[in-house]
Design a protein around this motif. Structure first.
Motif, PDB file in Angstrom:
ATOM      1  N   LYS A  54       0.831  -1.197   0.000  1.00 60.53           N
ATOM      2  CA  LYS A  54       0.000   0.000   0.000  1.00 60.53           C
ATOM      3  C   LYS A  54       0.872   1.256   0.000  1.00 60.53           C
ATOM      4  O   LYS A  54       0.510   2.284  -0.581  1.00 60.53           O
ATOM      5  CB  LYS A  54      -0.932  -0.012   1.215  1.00 60.53           C
ATOM      6  CG  LYS A  54      -1.951   1.114   1.233  1.00 60.53           C
ATOM      7  CD  LYS A  54      -2.886   0.972   2.414  1.00 60.53           C
ATOM      8  CE  LYS A  54      -3.770  -0.253   2.291  1.00 60.53           C
ATOM      9  NZ  LYS A  54      -4.783  -0.312   3.377  1.00 60.53           N
ATOM     10  N   GLY A  96       3.529   0.397  -3.556  1.00 61.01           N
ATOM     11  CA  GLY A  96       2.903  -0.058  -4.797  1.00 61.01           C
ATOM     12  C   GLY A  96       3.498  -1.323  -5.372  1.00 61.01           C
ATOM     13  O   GLY A  96       2.902  -1.938  -6.264  1.00 61.01           O
ATOM     14  N   CYS A 155      -0.378   2.909 -11.096  1.00 64.95           N
ATOM     15  CA  CYS A 155      -0.938   3.408  -9.835  1.00 64.95           C
ATOM     16  C   CYS A 155      -2.442   3.663  -9.966  1.00 64.95           C
ATOM     17  O   CYS A 155      -3.243   3.289  -9.097  1.00 64.95           O
ATOM     18  CB  CYS A 155      -0.223   4.687  -9.418  1.00 64.95           C
ATOM     19  SG  CYS A 155       1.500   4.419  -8.934  1.00 64.95           S
ATOM     20  N   LYS A 156      -2.839   4.298 -11.066  1.00 61.91           N
ATOM     21  CA  LYS A 156      -4.253   4.560 -11.302  1.00 61.91           C
ATOM     22  C   LYS A 156      -5.026   3.264 -11.450  1.00 61.91           C
ATOM     23  O   LYS A 156      -6.149   3.127 -10.943  1.00 61.91           O
ATOM     24  CB  LYS A 156      -4.422   5.418 -12.544  1.00 61.91           C
ATOM     25  CG  LYS A 156      -3.956   6.858 -12.383  1.00 61.91           C
ATOM     26  CD  LYS A 156      -4.242   7.663 -13.633  1.00 61.91           C
ATOM     27  CE  LYS A 156      -3.822   9.125 -13.467  1.00 61.91           C
ATOM     28  NZ  LYS A 156      -4.098   9.916 -14.694  1.00 61.91           N
ATOM     29  N   CYS A 166      -5.322   1.599  -7.989  1.00 65.73           N
ATOM     30  CA  CYS A 166      -6.246   2.377  -7.134  1.00 65.73           C
ATOM     31  C   CYS A 166      -7.684   2.225  -7.604  1.00 65.73           C
ATOM     32  O   CYS A 166      -8.615   2.091  -6.783  1.00 65.73           O
ATOM     33  CB  CYS A 166      -5.846   3.848  -7.136  1.00 65.73           C
ATOM     34  SG  CYS A 166      -4.297   4.183  -6.270  1.00 65.73           S
ATOM     35  N   LYS A 167      -7.880   2.247  -8.910  1.00 69.22           N
ATOM     36  CA  LYS A 167      -9.228   2.084  -9.457  1.00 69.22           C
ATOM     37  C   LYS A 167      -9.793   0.721  -9.090  1.00 69.22           C
ATOM     38  O   LYS A 167     -10.979   0.602  -8.708  1.00 69.22           O
ATOM     39  CB  LYS A 167      -9.174   2.251 -10.981  1.00 69.22           C
ATOM     40  CG  LYS A 167     -10.528   2.288 -11.654  1.00 69.22           C
ATOM     41  CD  LYS A 167     -11.264   3.568 -11.352  1.00 69.22           C
ATOM     42  CE  LYS A 167     -12.540   3.697 -12.154  1.00 69.22           C
ATOM     43  NZ  LYS A 167     -13.300   4.913 -11.816  1.00 69.22           N
ATOM     44  N   ARG A 217      -9.002  -1.169  -6.511  1.00 73.30           N
ATOM     45  CA  ARG A 217      -9.287  -1.244  -5.086  1.00 73.30           C
ATOM     46  C   ARG A 217     -10.556  -0.444  -4.751  1.00 73.30           C
ATOM     47  O   ARG A 217     -11.362  -0.846  -3.888  1.00 73.30           O
ATOM     48  CB  ARG A 217      -8.102  -0.726  -4.289  1.00 73.30           C
ATOM     49  CG  ARG A 217      -6.922  -1.695  -4.265  1.00 73.30           C
ATOM     50  CD  ARG A 217      -5.860  -1.272  -3.253  1.00 73.30           C
ATOM     51  NE  ARG A 217      -4.830  -2.304  -3.129  1.00 73.30           N
ATOM     52  CZ  ARG A 217      -3.700  -2.334  -3.823  1.00 73.30           C
ATOM     53  NH1 ARG A 217      -3.454  -1.368  -4.719  1.00 73.30           N
ATOM     54  NH2 ARG A 217      -2.832  -3.301  -3.641  1.00 73.30           N
ATOM     55  N   LYS A 218     -10.752   0.696  -5.408  1.00 72.61           N
ATOM     56  CA  LYS A 218     -11.973   1.478  -5.170  1.00 72.61           C
ATOM     57  C   LYS A 218     -13.207   0.713  -5.614  1.00 72.61           C
ATOM     58  O   LYS A 218     -14.239   0.715  -4.934  1.00 72.61           O
ATOM     59  CB  LYS A 218     -11.886   2.801  -5.910  1.00 72.61           C
ATOM     60  CG  LYS A 218     -10.916   3.788  -5.285  1.00 72.61           C
ATOM     61  CD  LYS A 218     -10.889   5.100  -6.063  1.00 72.61           C
ATOM     62  CE  LYS A 218      -9.907   6.092  -5.431  1.00 72.61           C
ATOM     63  NZ  LYS A 218      -9.854   7.366  -6.206  1.00 72.61           N
TER      64      LYS A 218
END
Length: 984
Positions: free
Chosen positions: A498, A501, A718-719, A722-723, A725-726
């Motif tokens: 986390k 990365g 990274c995007k 993150c996407k 996980r969201k």
């Protein structure tokens, strides 16, 4: 073996000629430069822009601004008004020994363009370095004054450069068109030029006694031909000719300290030639000598072995293995050659990884070295220490430094891209030309010191390691001890992922095995290997498009073990694409790759085989539901083009995202997958579609969308993470995949649990159908073989019948032909008999004539011999008769003298004073009678009548004259006697 001869080139030789004058240079250089524009542009596209010239603060890039963009610069004499501009440079103080790095970079169309270096060499005094790039620019670096300059002449397509042995400042340049030039680097002029051949000049050498012998001859090899050229006139004097249909020339060069030169052919035979008589002096076969030496080597002895890789580098062994794609074993095993500094030994490298040392005096094999994991293409010995330090370029384009006295000591000078090397005459400098377009100059003293320091360090380290107790193993290939596993807890690793990365590259695979709790069941894995590879896997493995053979074998090995563990995997066509990325990361550890894939199949891919051989519709339906809930517009666009989850989801999942991500991104992605829950790949698929939606919505048709998901596209990891996980955090519980996918369960120790989430009945039916199909094929093949046998038998019968009929017809025709031939021959024999009889009669006639002529000739010969004998006898008789007559005449004269003396005495004593007529009356009467008798006989013979009166008158007159003469003699005699007496 054919005899090789050197053919003398007469003045009428129409081959290589020498052209002089500026017109020749202008024409050729303009042509070469124009040809180079397109070639150099394509060659230089691959160069990196971040390479810097490491000569001085005022580097070559600033100097290149003065170089015109046109390449048709002609050789010209430098004028006094425009002297050559020289620039200063500084040598680097690098601990590795690299004192200078030269590359030529120019600006063209606002972009930096790297021009490759074609050739370089040191001067005979080892104080200058002359460099030529592929556009023909010539640069001179003076190590004494620390200045460099560019000549005003150009040599396009240059292949090699050597310092001239005739003049100190002259250099000889050979190009790819077979032309040779002599240039003066101090005055920037071309002093001589010539065209010696039509191919690229590969080698150039001359005798070390060239100046003493006053024969300025050099040996040049271009391709598979070689010529002798006069260095003063640059004209070809002799050309090497041989039978090229059997074998061709590989390399040629002068032997050091002699006027002899060496040639090597593709049958690995060496020949030594005399430069004076131009005859072959001796020959040798070093490969046969090496094989014989190895066969006769005793059991307790072995040849010295040189190894580049260390004992801990077994995982990268395939990277050092030699690939012979650029070499043909039909051209022989000899690959390169060099001489020791004193010239007493010839060193050869072979394609089968051997290094040989031969005596140049007798060509006997003296030493053999085994190169275990590399081959040498180019070699050069360091001057001091002699016959010990060897520099070379391996088949992997590595520049290495080897110590032949201590074979375990070696140093890799340059790890890649080395193409050629050269040593200065004093052995202090080493130049290495790289593929990336630069030339590196190294200090051999620093390299030797580095080799010694490395050796001392390794020796001390070995001693230290021997003293320390062995540490517990903690590697990927074995079981981790509990202490290390306790440190790598999942909570700690989640916090690390986390925060950063991704995991550290050095410990990535160790962390993977910890997260997946890999048990390393070695014995069970070996049992699966012993079961063999299924036939279906072997058949499909032959068609795998994997360039690296080691990776391809690893994929087949892991796939075969997975197929023995679970039958359905053998029939899954996407498995090689799924297995390959993991095998590539564990190239030498099949056990770890196998257990990682087993763990993923049991957990992350547990729903992939539910409807095999169809795509996993339930798994893809979850992707589609999540995408529908996140972006309804994108789903409608997919439906309008009839794009299904198979195209935008399964195409990525089936190869583990390897097609759409580059390697580093793929590793980061799987760092997160093995850390998160087993359903995380579903959210990654949806997140990838959402991030790329703007590009996807602008694609025109379904075909473009399908191709999009099979290509690498720029993506921010990274995007993406993150996407994903969201989406997982905000997902509707009714749509969340955790309802259908079980949580992670590790592989137990000592056993591989069975995977049963696939249609086993279908597999059994498939296997039964496959068995039936195989049996059917076998029966069909057996029936086909029977029918083929019957057909063959029928054809044989038919052929036999046709053959017999054809045979009978041909026999009849043959008999008729023979009868006609016999009749014709009989007629011919009859005619020949008649001719023979006629000829015999003619021969007999000629024979009788010849015999008669021979007899006549023999008779004539005998007659001539008899005549010769008779003539000889007659001559002998005549000679004897004459001798006898002479003796008789002498005797008669003696008797006559005696009688005269007696008569004189008697006359004096008895008849002194009486007339002669009275003294000799009786005698005269006798003489008269005899005269009458003779005259009578004469008349009878001549039948003539002679008057007696005439005869008596004729007789009296001579008698009187005779009497008068006698009287006169007597008187004289008396006077003599009286004179004697008175004197007494």
């Amino acid at each position: 073996m054919n005899r090789f001869v050197l053919v003398n080139k007469n003045p009428e030789y129409k081959g290589p000629t020498t052209l002089r004058g500026p017109k020749f240079l202008e024409k050729n250089m303009e042509k070469q430069a124009n040809e180079d524009e397109g070639e150099e542009q394509s060659e230089n596209d691959e160069f990196e822009d971040d390479l810097q010239l490491e000569t001085s603060s005022q580097d070559l890039d600033t100097e290149d601004e003065m170089i015109p963009s046109k390449l048709n610069i002609l050789p010209s004499m430098p004028s006094d008004d425009a002297p050559m501009r020289k620039y200063s440079f500084k040598l680097k103080h690098d601990e590795s020994g690299n004192i200078l790095t030269v590359h030529h970079t120019v600006k063209e169309n606002g972009q930096l363009l790297r021009i490759q270096i074609a050739a370089c060499c040191f001067s005979d005094q080892s104080n200058k370095l002359v460099v030529i790039d592929k556009r023909g620019n010539i640069f001179v670096f003076d190590f004494v004054s620390k200045r460099y300059w560019r000549l005003s002449i150009r040599m396009p397509k240059a292949k090699l450069i050597r310092p001239s042995p005739l003049h100190r400042n002259d250099y000889i340049v050979g190009n790819k068109l077979g032309q040779i030039y002599t240039i003066d680097v101090d005055n920037s002029i071309v002093s001589n030029c010539g065209e010696v051949c039509s191919g690229s000049i590969e080698e150039l050498s001359w005798s070390s006694s060239l100046k003493r012998s006053r024969k300025y001859t050099t040996l040049m090899r271009f391709g598979r031909e070689a010529v002798l050229v006069n260095l003063e006139t640059l004209r070809v004097s002799h050309q090497l000719e041989f039978d090229e249909s059997r074998y061709t020339l590989k390399f040629a060069g002068y032997l050091p300290n002699s006027d002899q030169f060496l040639t090597c052919f593709t049958n690995d035979s060496l020949h030594v030639w005399s430069a004076h008589s131009l005859d072959t002096l001796r020959s040798a076969l070093p490969i046969k000598a090496r094989d014989r030496r190895l066969r006769l080597l005793s059991a307790g002895k072995s040849v010295p072995e040189i190894t580049l890789r260390g004992p801990i580098d077994s995982d990268v062994e395939h990277e050092l293995a030699f690939e012979c794609q650029d070499h043909d074993f039909a051209d022989g095993l000899l690959l390169g050659y060099c001489f020791t500094p004193d010239g007493n030994k010839l060193c050869l490298s072979t394609l089968d990884s051997y290094f040989l040392m031969l005596s140049t005096a007798s060509f006997d094999l003296e030493k053999i070295y085994r190169l275990s994991d590399f081959v040498l293409k180019t070699m050069a010995f360091l001057v001091q220490p002699k016959e010990r330090i060897l520099f070379g370029i391996t088949g992997r384009n590595q520049a290495v430094m080897l110590d032949l006295a201590h074979t375990d000591q070696k140093l890799i000078v340059q790890r890649s891209n080395a193409t050629s090397l050269s040593l200065s005459r004093d052995g202090k400098l080493l130049s290495i030309i790289s593929k990336c377009g630069e030339v590196n100059v190294w200090s051999t003293c620093s390299l030797f010191n580095a080799l010694q320091a490395q050796t001392n360090c390794i020796t001390k380290l070995k001693c230290t390691i021997k003293q320390l107790p062995p540490l517990p193993t903690c590697t990927v290939s074995g079981c981790m001890n509990q202490e290390v596993r306790h440190l790598l807890k999942r909570d700690r690793l989640k916090a690390m992922i986390k925060e950063y990365g991704c995991y550290p590259e050095k410990y990535r695979f160790l962390i993977w095995t910890s997260l997946l709790e890999i048990p390393c069941n070695g014995s069970q894995f070996q049992s699966l290997i012993k079961l063999g590879t299924p036939q279906n896997v072997r058949n499909q493995g032959r068609n795998l498009q994997i360039q690296n053979d080691a990776h391809r074998r690893g994929v087949i090995k892991v796939w075969g073990c997975l197929s023995q563990w679970c039958k359905v995997i053998a029939y899954a066509n996407f498995m090689p694409h799924l297995i390959y990325p993991f095998v590539k990361q564990f190239p030498k550890n099949g056990l770890v790759a196998f257990e990682v894939l087993v763990s993923l199949i049991l957990n992350h891919f547990q729903l992939w085989f539910e409807f095999h051989p169809l795509p996993p519709s339930n798994y893809l339906a979850m992707c589609e539901n999540l995408l529908q809930g996140s972006d309804e517009m994108l789903c409608k666009y997919y439906k309008s083009l009839e794009v299904t989850p198979k195209e935008y989801a399964w195409s990525m999942l089936s190869n583990a995202f390897a097609e759409v991500l580059e390697e580093q991104q793929w590793l980061i992605l799987w760092d997160n997958i093995v850390t998160e829950q087993t359903f995380f790949p579903i959210f990654l698929v949806v997140a990838y579609n959402l991030i790329q939606r703007e590009i996807i919505l602008r694609l025109p048709d379904k075909q473009a969308i399908v191709a999009f998901f099979h290509d690498q596209n720029p993506v921010d990891m990274c995007k993406l993470l993150c996407k994903a996980r969201k989406l997982a955090a905000k997902c509707d519980p009714t749509l969340h995949p955790q309802r259908f996918i079980q949580r992670f369960t590790p592989i137990p120790k000592g056993v591989y649990p069975k995977f049963l989430k696939y249609p086993s009945e279908w597999i059994e039916q498939q296997e039964e159908q496959t068995d039936q199909i195989i049996k059917s094929h076998q029966e069909i093949d057996a029936r086909i073989r029977e029918l083929e046998l019957e057909e063959v038998k029928m054809m044989e019968r038919l052929e036999n019948g046709l053959k017999q009929e054809e045979h009978a017809r041909r026999v009849k025709k043959m008999e008729e032909l023979y009868a006609h031939t016999i009749q014709r021959e009989q007629e011919r024999l009859t005619c020949q008999r008649k001719m023979l009889i006629t000829y015999q009669m003619e021969v007999r006639k000629r024979k009788s004539e010849v015999i008669a002529k021979l007899q006549e000739s023999e008779q004539r010969r005998k007659v001539m011999e008899m005549e010769k004998d008779i003539d000889l006898l007659m001559h002998t008789i005549e000679r004897e008769r004459r001798r006898h007559n002479q003796e008789m005449q002498l005797a008669e004269d003696e008797i006559h003298n005696q009688e005269m003396d007696l008569l004189a005495q008697r006359y004096i004593t008895e008849c002194e004073g009486a007339p002669l007529s009275q003294k000799f009356y009786d005698n005269i009467q006798k003489l008269s009678q005899e005269r009458d008798h003779l005259q009578k006989n004469l008349r009878k013979m001549t039948m003539e009548i002679v008057q007696p009166a005439d005869s008596s008158s004729q007789m009296i007159s001579p008698l009187l004259a005779f009497e008068n003469s006698i009287t006169e003699i007597l008187r004289e005699f008396s006077d003599i006697i009286s004179t004697d007496r008175s004197g007494a």
